[in-house]
Design a protein around this motif. Structure first.
Motif, PDB file in Angstrom:
ATOM      1  N   MET A 149       0.837  -1.177   0.000  1.00  0.00           N
ATOM      2  CA  MET A 149       0.000   0.000   0.000  1.00  0.00           C
ATOM      3  C   MET A 149       0.885   1.244   0.000  1.00  0.00           C
ATOM      4  O   MET A 149       1.935   1.263   0.619  1.00  0.00           O
ATOM      5  CB  MET A 149      -0.907   0.024   1.228  1.00  0.00           C
TER       6      MET A 149
ATOM      7  N   ALA B  35     -10.516   1.084  -3.319  1.00  0.00           N
ATOM      8  CA  ALA B  35      -9.292   1.677  -2.771  1.00  0.00           C
ATOM      9  C   ALA B  35      -9.026   2.948  -3.577  1.00  0.00           C
ATOM     10  O   ALA B  35      -9.462   3.059  -4.719  1.00  0.00           O
ATOM     11  CB  ALA B  35      -8.111   0.715  -2.895  1.00  0.00           C
TER      12      ALA B  35
ATOM     13  N   CYS C  66      -9.982  -0.523   1.250  1.00  0.00           N
ATOM     14  CA  CYS C  66      -8.606  -0.220   1.632  1.00  0.00           C
ATOM     15  C   CYS C  66      -8.411   1.279   1.540  1.00  0.00           C
ATOM     16  O   CYS C  66      -8.886   1.917   0.602  1.00  0.00           O
ATOM     17  CB  CYS C  66      -7.610  -0.968   0.750  1.00  0.00           C
TER      18      CYS C  66
ATOM     19  N   PRO D 253      -3.185   0.885  -3.497  1.00  0.00           N
ATOM     20  CA  PRO D 253      -2.487  -0.401  -3.419  1.00  0.00           C
ATOM     21  C   PRO D 253      -1.255  -0.520  -4.311  1.00  0.00           C
ATOM     22  O   PRO D 253      -0.534  -1.510  -4.235  1.00  0.00           O
ATOM     23  CB  PRO D 253      -3.559  -1.412  -3.828  1.00  0.00           C
TER      24      PRO D 253
ATOM     25  N   PRO E   9      -5.927  -5.153  -3.864  1.00  0.00           N
ATOM     26  CA  PRO E   9      -5.394  -5.399  -2.521  1.00  0.00           C
ATOM     27  C   PRO E   9      -5.507  -6.874  -2.128  1.00  0.00           C
ATOM     28  O   PRO E   9      -6.478  -7.554  -2.476  1.00  0.00           O
ATOM     29  CB  PRO E   9      -6.272  -4.531  -1.613  1.00  0.00           C
TER      30      PRO E   9
ATOM     31  N   GLU F  11      -4.458  -7.263   3.479  1.00  0.00           N
ATOM     32  CA  GLU F  11      -4.593  -5.800   3.445  1.00  0.00           C
ATOM     33  C   GLU F  11      -6.046  -5.388   3.677  1.00  0.00           C
ATOM     34  O   GLU F  11      -6.325  -4.446   4.420  1.00  0.00           O
ATOM     35  CB  GLU F  11      -4.089  -5.250   2.104  1.00  0.00           C
TER      36      GLU F  11
END
Length: 179
Positions: A1, A21, A65, A69, A80, A84
């Protein structure tokens, strides 16, 4: 990340939108859905009566997330890993506890998988699902990921199912309260 963590405005809302994400530009811009996918997402919402700034000021925007990523080896954004996703789940749990949303809008496969059992998009988009999520009874109305790289929502049956999902959102009492 890859940091920074991208967080939404602090909004107490009964509408909880969950993306997958942040993309590579959201960290620098400091807000979720700030680039290409966000432009399409907010066009969808505008078509059912809520503009971007109204939505951002009245709905809570989260992500499975919270950091970008990174890029995948073959190009595009990396999905992810399960560990994670799990590490970021405590944020989602706390947000759900604080907000007690009535409507959850997961956007994209990864976000949908946090709230619904694994299934093809055709089986979940365009429907309202009643679920217990993170200990809370919620309505879940999933949307496909609005990325320019995705063609699912541009072709049938995705086009029709996305339109159906948007109509379901427009009729939901929690969505109506955003207006």
């Amino acid at each position: 990340m890859v940091g920074p963590v991208v967080t939404p405005r602090p909004v107490a809302s009964k509408v909880y939108l969950v993306g997958q994400a942040p993309g590579p530009r959201e960290g620098a811009l400091g807000r979720p859905f700030a680039w290409t996918a966000g432009k399409q997402l907010f066009r969808w919402f505008d078509s059912i009566g809520i503009g971007e700034e109204t939505f951002r000021s009245r709905a809570y925007l989260a992500a499975v997330c919270r950091c970008f990523p990174g890029k995948a080896k073959g190009g595009g954004d990396r999905v992810p890993a399960a560990d994670e996703v799990e590490r970021c789940s405590r944020w989602m749990q706390r947000e759900m506890d604080l907000l007690a949303p009535e409507l959850v809008i997961p956007v994209g496969r990864l976000a949908i998988a946090r709230f619904l059992d694994p299934a093809p998009l055709e089986a979940v988009i365009g429907k309202k699902h009643r679920r217990v999520a993170f200990g809370h009874d919620v309505d879940v109305i999933p949307l496909p990921h609005p990325s320019g790289a995705s063609t699912w929502w541009k072709l049938e049956p995705g086009k029709t199912l996305t339109a159906r999902a948007l109509r379901l959102l427009a009729r939901h009492p929690a969505w109506a309260a955003l207006r």
